[in-house]
Design a protein around this motif. Sequence first.
Motif, PDB file in Angstrom:
ATOM      1  N   GLN A 109      -6.850  20.619  -6.676  1.00 52.17           N
ATOM      2  CA  GLN A 109      -8.047  19.881  -6.283  1.00 52.17           C
ATOM      3  C   GLN A 109      -7.722  18.443  -5.894  1.00 52.17           C
ATOM      4  O   GLN A 109      -8.290  17.878  -4.961  1.00 52.17           O
ATOM      5  CB  GLN A 109      -9.075  19.876  -7.432  1.00 52.17           C
ATOM      6  N   ALA A 110      -6.770  17.836  -6.646  1.00 49.13           N
ATOM      7  CA  ALA A 110      -6.362  16.452  -6.355  1.00 49.13           C
ATOM      8  C   ALA A 110      -5.746  16.367  -4.961  1.00 49.13           C
ATOM      9  O   ALA A 110      -6.074  15.481  -4.166  1.00 49.13           O
ATOM     10  CB  ALA A 110      -5.376  15.963  -7.408  1.00 49.13           C
ATOM     11  N   ASN A 111      -4.847  17.328  -4.655  1.00 45.39           N
ATOM     12  CA  ASN A 111      -4.251  17.336  -3.307  1.00 45.39           C
ATOM     13  C   ASN A 111      -5.310  17.533  -2.228  1.00 45.39           C
ATOM     14  O   ASN A 111      -5.252  16.919  -1.164  1.00 45.39           O
ATOM     15  CB  ASN A 111      -3.206  18.457  -3.206  1.00 45.39           C
ATOM     16  N   CYS A 112      -6.279  18.375  -2.549  1.00 43.15           N
ATOM     17  CA  CYS A 112      -7.353  18.641  -1.587  1.00 43.15           C
ATOM     18  C   CYS A 112      -8.151  17.357  -1.343  1.00 43.15           C
ATOM     19  O   CYS A 112      -8.475  17.014  -0.198  1.00 43.15           O
ATOM     20  CB  CYS A 112      -8.261  19.737  -2.141  1.00 43.15           C
ATOM     21  N   ARG A 113      -8.460  16.619  -2.421  1.00 46.80           N
ATOM     22  CA  ARG A 113      -9.207  15.358  -2.299  1.00 46.80           C
ATOM     23  C   ARG A 113      -8.470  14.375  -1.388  1.00 46.80           C
ATOM     24  O   ARG A 113      -9.070  13.715  -0.555  1.00 46.80           O
ATOM     25  CB  ARG A 113      -9.365  14.690  -3.666  1.00 46.80           C
ATOM     26  N   LEU A 162       0.841  -1.208   0.000  1.00 46.43           N
ATOM     27  CA  LEU A 162       0.000   0.000   0.000  1.00 46.43           C
ATOM     28  C   LEU A 162       0.872   1.254   0.000  1.00 46.43           C
ATOM     29  O   LEU A 162       0.582   2.242  -0.685  1.00 46.43           O
ATOM     30  CB  LEU A 162      -0.928   0.010   1.223  1.00 46.43           C
ATOM     31  N   ASP A 163       1.958   1.205   0.743  1.00 44.47           N
ATOM     32  CA  ASP A 163       2.877   2.344   0.798  1.00 44.47           C
ATOM     33  C   ASP A 163       3.451   2.620  -0.577  1.00 44.47           C
ATOM     34  O   ASP A 163       3.508   3.758  -1.042  1.00 44.47           O
ATOM     35  CB  ASP A 163       3.979   2.031   1.817  1.00 44.47           C
ATOM     36  N   THR A 164       3.877   1.543  -1.267  1.00 42.81           N
ATOM     37  CA  THR A 164       4.457   1.694  -2.601  1.00 42.81           C
ATOM     38  C   THR A 164       3.428   2.296  -3.550  1.00 42.81           C
ATOM     39  O   THR A 164       3.739   3.210  -4.334  1.00 42.81           O
ATOM     40  CB  THR A 164       4.911   0.309  -3.144  1.00 42.81           C
ATOM     41  N   LEU A 165       2.177   1.800  -3.452  1.00 42.14           N
ATOM     42  CA  LEU A 165       1.118   2.339  -4.327  1.00 42.14           C
ATOM     43  C   LEU A 165       0.930   3.841  -4.082  1.00 42.14           C
ATOM     44  O   LEU A 165       0.782   4.624  -5.012  1.00 42.14           O
ATOM     45  CB  LEU A 165      -0.213   1.627  -4.036  1.00 42.14           C
ATOM     46  N   SER A 166       0.961   4.223  -2.805  1.00 46.27           N
ATOM     47  CA  SER A 166       0.680   5.627  -2.484  1.00 46.27           C
ATOM     48  C   SER A 166       1.738   6.566  -3.054  1.00 46.27           C
ATOM     49  O   SER A 166       1.483   7.752  -3.247  1.00 46.27           O
ATOM     50  CB  SER A 166       0.579   5.816  -0.972  1.00 46.27           C
ATOM     51  N   LYS A 167       2.936   6.025  -3.328  1.00 40.10           N
ATOM     52  CA  LYS A 167       3.999   6.897  -3.866  1.00 40.10           C
ATOM     53  C   LYS A 167       3.778   7.203  -5.348  1.00 40.10           C
ATOM     54  O   LYS A 167       4.457   8.046  -5.922  1.00 40.10           O
ATOM     55  CB  LYS A 167       5.359   6.224  -3.653  1.00 40.10           C
ATOM     56  N   GLN A 168       2.832   6.491  -5.972  1.00 41.65           N
ATOM     57  CA  GLN A 168       2.613   6.698  -7.407  1.00 41.65           C
ATOM     58  C   GLN A 168       1.879   7.997  -7.698  1.00 41.65           C
ATOM     59  O   GLN A 168       1.964   8.512  -8.794  1.00 41.65           O
ATOM     60  CB  GLN A 168       1.803   5.534  -7.990  1.00 41.65           C
ATOM     61  N   GLY A 169       1.098   8.472  -6.779  1.00 41.17           N
ATOM     62  CA  GLY A 169       0.370   9.722  -7.042  1.00 41.17           C
ATOM     63  C   GLY A 169      -0.898   9.828  -6.223  1.00 41.17           C
ATOM     64  O   GLY A 169      -1.244   8.941  -5.442  1.00 41.17           O
ATOM     65  N   GLU A 170      -1.624  10.935  -6.450  1.00 38.76           N
ATOM     66  CA  GLU A 170      -2.808  11.231  -5.639  1.00 38.76           C
ATOM     67  C   GLU A 170      -3.912  10.176  -5.819  1.00 38.76           C
ATOM     68  O   GLU A 170      -4.586   9.793  -4.871  1.00 38.76           O
ATOM     69  CB  GLU A 170      -3.386  12.616  -5.997  1.00 38.76           C
ATOM     70  N   THR A 171      -4.112   9.715  -7.075  1.00 37.60           N
ATOM     71  CA  THR A 171      -5.177   8.741  -7.347  1.00 37.60           C
ATOM     72  C   THR A 171      -4.992   7.503  -6.475  1.00 37.60           C
ATOM     73  O   THR A 171      -5.935   7.038  -5.818  1.00 37.60           O
ATOM     74  CB  THR A 171      -5.154   8.350  -8.836  1.00 37.60           C
ATOM     75  N   GLN A 172      -3.781   6.987  -6.464  1.00 41.26           N
ATOM     76  CA  GLN A 172      -3.503   5.764  -5.690  1.00 41.26           C
ATOM     77  C   GLN A 172      -3.557   6.041  -4.183  1.00 41.26           C
ATOM     78  O   GLN A 172      -4.069   5.231  -3.407  1.00 41.26           O
ATOM     79  CB  GLN A 172      -2.124   5.187  -6.063  1.00 41.26           C
TER      80      GLN A 172
END
Length: 1184
Positions: free
Chosen positions: A201-205, A109-119
Amino acid sequence: MSAEQFCEEFKEKCPICVPCGLKLAEKTQTAIVRHFGLQILEHVVKFRWNSMPRLEKVYLKNNVMGLISNGTQNILEEESHIKDVLSRIVVEMIKREWPQHWPDMLKELDTLSKQGETQTELVMFILLRLAEDVVTFQTLPTQRRRDIQQTLTQNMEKIFSFLLTTLQQNVNKYRRMVGAPQERDILTTPQTDLAQEPKAQANCRVGIAALNTLAGYIDWVAMSHITADNCKLLEMLCLLLNEPELQVGAAECLLIAVSRKGKLEDRKPLMVLFGDVAMHYILSAAQTADGEGLVEKHYVFLKRLCQVLCALGSQLCALVGSDSDVDTPANLGKYLDSFLAFTTHPSQFLRSSTQITWGALFRHEILSREPLLLAMIPKYLRASMTNLVKVGFPSKTDSPSCEYSRFDFDSDEDFNAFFNSFRAQQGEVMRMACRLDPRTGFQMAGEWLKYQLAAPVDIGPMNSKTGEGLCSIFSPSFVQWDAMTFFSESVISQMFRTLDKEEIPVNDGIELLQLVLNFETKDPLILSCVLTNVSALFPFVTYRPEYLPQVLSKLFTAVTFEVIEESKAPRTRAVKNVRRHACSSIIKMCRDYPQLVLPNFEMLYNHVKQLLSNELLLTQMEKCALMEALVLISNQFKDYQRQKVFLEELMSPVANLWLSEEMQRVLSDPEAFISYVGADNKITDPVLEDPSGLNRSRISFCVYTILGVVKRARWPTTLEEAKAGGFVIGCMPSGNPIYRNPCTEQVLKLLDNLLALIRTHNNLYMPAMVAKLGETFAKALDMLEVEKNAILGLPQPLLELYDSPVYKTILERMQGFFCTLYDNCFHILGNAGPSMQQDFYTVDGLASQFLNSAFVNLNNIPDYRLRPMLRVFVKPLVLSCPSEHYETLLCPMLGPLFTYLHVRLSQKWQVISQRSVLCEEDTADDNPESQEMLEEQLVRLLTREVMDLITVCCVSKKGATEHNSSTAADGDDDEMMSTDVTPPSSAELTELGKCLMKQEDVCTALLITAYRSLSWKDTLSCQRTTTQLCWPLLKQVLTGNLLPDAVTWFFTSVLKGLQTHGQHDGCMAALVHLAFQIYEALRPRYAELKAVMEQIPEIQKESLEQFDSKLLNPTLLKVADKRRKDNFKRLIAGCIGKPLGEQFRKEVHIRNLPSLFKKVKSSLETDVLENNEDGEGLTALFEP
């Protein structure tokens, strides 16, 4: 329909679900197709996982993680239901495999989160869903839940750090792009600005998702994580309160954090929120949100913020003065000011939210002495003066509160119910405040009262139907009067309780009383308020008795109040309320201050005689209220002979009328009775014409008077005075004195005709008599509409409460007459025992007289008449009857009654259960559905009444009286779910219970009623009967030779009850306990019980054999009672009813994994966020 069936069958049976689901879930498909594909995958994980080969599981897991990585649209474009189902699939896999078979899950999950806001957002959803399933809803087996929760807890430092860093980084980026222009590059052009908008907006989400996820964890993680690093999390949340897009989420997290319970020591760090920085952020956020007018989003935020301040107040009350040596915070003043701002906000809902906390502060042992809080009391009381004014109805526009009420309430009735409870709550808190500062409250009440007495009347745009130029309940003048009256009543009563006698400001009080007594008004609503103020100020008269005649004169004038003298139009409720109010004020005065009124007795008596001499001046209830007041004062004669002579004189008009030949004929013949009261007439003008009104009023007058005298006439409370006055005529064998009541002789003379009236009234319900009712009065014996509405829980239209006539037509008047007469006759019999004691219980053949009057023709008596008979006559008689009269009076009467009630209730419930199976054809009624609902609800209420009566008779009286109040209210179902159900082991049968159980037919009726009622569809009745009645009754017959059929019937009845009520936790626990008691007590003697158990669906035969052998072998019974009961509950699980929503749900089976005996290795712990993307610390979030 067939398409849906195909989809469901495909999910269930298709062997290639995984590849199909993955194909459909590709992001090139439309959202609806992708959603179905993901649903297939979720179904596979939930229902087929256990039978899947390991490689297929790995294949599915890798592909789902791949979908998160690059199989979804951009964060701003992706549909929320796609994100939701994708996170659900991952959580379902985690629930089945983590940590034992999927140790690297957090790392992935940590690795996924480094990919970007969507993940990152999807990872947040997964972590939140996992916490909800495992901790909040606990939707998985115990061992799995324990494994996952334990592993989450071990990794919590990393998880929290990950959540906080994610929040901090995304908020920083969002702020840099949106809120802090100085941080942008000078060379950026407006085009780039627009291009950065989606990024912001992505960061806000992601920030919002991080806050939501934190909210799912803050509730249960160790407090050390919330307060770590100098309460950095709390500081961060306070700062975010000023960020419009994130403030609601931040307030939610803050609320959960400050609402935490637990050890006081752990909660101490929360006091950081009283510090300068946190207070500043909280207050500025509140001011900003409020300053932008009523916007729903800001209003929701304000509500959350108000809750945060309330929770902070609770923490303050818990910590200050406890062993955790927390001092009063320096910013207490700032906190109280901000809290007061919410109490003075236009929103009635926000105002009400603050009340409990104010109460806690005013009650607190240490804080209540704080000068800052004491200085708040005048401000709080000033705010209450505004808050007590009933404005803010959603349908109106006469106050800033109305706009807010439209968000909070669906209708005026809804708002009215809320406001009434809010006002009662304020009264409580005002009294607490006045305990600390009684003089200020009294001074403010005096000022407001003087202002109101001098203010001109403003009736507003709506005229009252009572008369031209009079207030309606919405008139500006009335709402002010109403609020002022409530305020003065609350603070004055508290002042008398708080101050010593010599400190009471008598001169000021008497001055106010004089002003009120001199105030004249023809407005019934305002006059009602004036009377309440007279009552509130009356205690001052105890210091200056010379004012009593003036007070009496004011009240007597109000007793005969009319808007238009000699008017023939029906009186409205507002007028009737004034007259009733004046009567009850006189009664209250005579009840609470009899010694004060006694010297003026002759004046009072003459006044009443004068009013009674005109037969039409007062209603019967008003006449009797005044007579009750006289009787109360006569109790102060403390002289049996003198009081007896007085009561004879008072009752002589009644005795002459009641015992006259005509009245005896009318009371003992139903046909003559119908004719006398005018119920056989046909009336042409149903509003004004009422030829027999006077006849009815004569009967009512007699019955009301007998009731008033029986209720109020008493001997002195102290034994010495009673002896001296001639009230004591001997002693019981136990040594208790035998008293005589001065009213006994008079009342017993009238008893025969009273019983004749009751018999006649019961016989009116015979079909032959109902047929004799006139055309206008065909429904005269029906319930009043108000009664029906009360039973169905329908609110009265607000204006009708005051402006409509009490009875709109002659039919309603007749219905009211029958209803009140019936109730009052039984009230007399219910009060006769406590009032006349042995003189009443020893009346010759009293039991058979009751059987021949109150209990005749019960088959035709409707449920709504039977209920009050049981409640106001039979139950008080049972509670007050001495044991020496059980055999002669109660048993001969209750035996036939209980046998009858058992048959009646069984038939009624049979009809109801058939009705739910067969849909009968519509009857030719105006509204058959509501009629059926009414009948069903009445059967429920009657059942509760009967079960309550049986409990009062058979089980210890103490327990029964505690439930008295709740039975009286129609439809009080709130207490039905109490889960503390193990009945007291001391629940034994009373002497009366044993007496009744000796008669075989009564014993059978009681047992069958109690056990059959367990499967009737009334949860409240089932729970009470199970906990209080069933076991004590059965225990009484256990020693005898019970037939095997009877034993299996009792046991089966409890199991049927479980089938019907098993979905309600409270009932289920009580019924399981009862079934367990029966099985344990009777299984050794009756092998038939095992045969019943074997028929329970899905029962484990081996477990039953094991349980049985342990039960039959006393040497093996070492297991604790709780463990045995849990085992028993598992055995009978197949017959425990489920809620409708769960009955057809497909079972999800999650297998346990190898147990986590040793501490989980550190390889599970992930290096979450080791590399901080922007290299910023937490402090960056707090940059200006």
